[in-house]
Design an enzyme around this catalytic site. Sequence first.
Site, short mmCIF file in Angstrom:
data_model
loop_
_atom_site.label_atom_id
_atom_site.label_comp_id
_atom_site.label_asym_id
_atom_site.label_seq_id
_atom_site.Cartn_x
_atom_site.Cartn_y
_atom_site.Cartn_z
N ARG A 105 -3.38 -7.96 -21.07
CA ARG A 105 -4.25 -7.41 -22.13
C ARG A 105 -3.46 -6.65 -23.18
O ARG A 105 -3.87 -6.54 -24.33
CB ARG A 105 -5.30 -6.47 -21.54
CG ARG A 105 -6.36 -7.15 -20.71
CD ARG A 105 -7.36 -6.14 -20.16
NE ARG A 105 -8.22 -5.58 -21.19
CZ ARG A 105 -8.11 -4.37 -21.71
NH1 ARG A 105 -7.17 -3.55 -21.28
NH2 ARG A 105 -8.94 -3.95 -22.62
N GLU A 145 2.50 -8.43 8.85
CA GLU A 145 2.55 -7.00 9.16
C GLU A 145 3.48 -6.23 8.25
O GLU A 145 3.42 -5.03 8.12
CB GLU A 145 2.97 -6.78 10.62
CG GLU A 145 1.98 -7.31 11.63
CD GLU A 145 0.55 -6.85 11.36
OE1 GLU A 145 0.34 -5.63 11.34
OE2 GLU A 145 -0.32 -7.71 11.16
N ASP A 159 -7.81 3.25 -28.47
CA ASP A 159 -6.93 4.19 -29.15
C ASP A 159 -6.94 5.54 -28.45
O ASP A 159 -7.74 5.80 -27.56
CB ASP A 159 -7.27 4.31 -30.64
CG ASP A 159 -8.65 4.91 -30.87
OD1 ASP A 159 -9.18 5.56 -29.95
OD2 ASP A 159 -9.18 4.73 -31.97
N PRO A 176 0.81 -1.22 0.00
CA PRO A 176 0.00 0.00 0.00
C PRO A 176 0.85 1.27 0.00
O PRO A 176 0.32 2.36 -0.24
CB PRO A 176 -0.83 -0.11 1.28
CG PRO A 176 -0.53 -1.41 1.89
CD PRO A 176 0.55 -2.09 1.14
O1 JBE Z 1 -2.30 -2.55 -3.12
N1 JBE Z 1 -1.43 -3.40 -2.71
O2 JBE Z 1 -0.51 -3.74 -3.48
C1 JBE Z 1 -1.54 -3.98 -1.40
C2 JBE Z 1 -0.63 -4.96 -1.01
C3 JBE Z 1 -0.76 -5.50 0.26
C4 JBE Z 1 -1.76 -5.05 1.09
N2 JBE Z 1 -2.63 -4.09 0.72
C5 JBE Z 1 -2.54 -3.55 -0.50
N3 JBE Z 1 -3.44 -2.58 -0.84
#
Ligand code: JBE
Length: 247
Positions: A156, A118, A171, A91
């Site tokens: 894709r 964690e 496009d 995150p």
């Molecule tokens: O978005 N992510 O890559 C995450 C990885 C691990 C935990 N939460 C996320 N949002």
Amino acid sequence: MRIDILTLFPGMFTGPFDESIVKRAIDNDIVNIKIHNLRDWGLGKHKMVDDYPFGGGSGMVMKIEPIFEAVEAIKAQQGSDSSVPVILLTPQGRVFNQKIAFELAKLDRLIILCGHYEGIDERVREHLATDEISIGDYVLTGGELAAMVIIDAVVRYLPGVLGSEESAAEDSHTAGLLEYPQYTRPPAYRGWEVPQVLLSGNHAQIARWRREQSILRTFIRRPDLFEKANLSPAERKMAANRAVNPL
Ligand code: JBE
């Protein structure tokens, strides 16, 4: 393209990669996705992959040695090219979008690290990951679902995965706008009718209507995208007028 995924939960990936377009891309050798169980590089007879955090606190931290040794082994599997990009899913990374998908699709190799627990020993970020990506501002239990999202969006773009018609829909003309509404038969259902213009056979008029709908929809739902979209002054004015005075 070859994509290596390092994860503690390899079983999570069966399903998304065994269906639909990604499966077809794999079957056609357009992409080679290899899933590696980090546990295989775990330490000692318990194959330890996590440990208590220095300084205390709750939760476990993923250890550095299994990750480093796994990534080195994976890199060596196809020439010992130490330049293979290593993406850590977290995150804290830059937020994934279509442009990043397009850039990643140009690579011929990619290693993805899925974090869990964690956190991961910070030295993995500092000395192993070349990029950190997040798929959005919410907390997942691990990086696996993020990896699947990213791979789906990247695959894709690989040549031969989508038909030329599907790719044409992306496009530069339509890029950055939301899609126009689509309808199929029947022309009326429970009194809900398909817009007359789509049944008219007038292709110029249909194209104009669709463009307008895309612009209008983007204006109303995603002002952030509307702001950045490649639109003429007349189109911007049309959106502002029509949003106030809908037809
Ligand atoms: O978005 N992510 O890559 C995450 C990885 C691990 C935990 N939460 C996320 N949002």
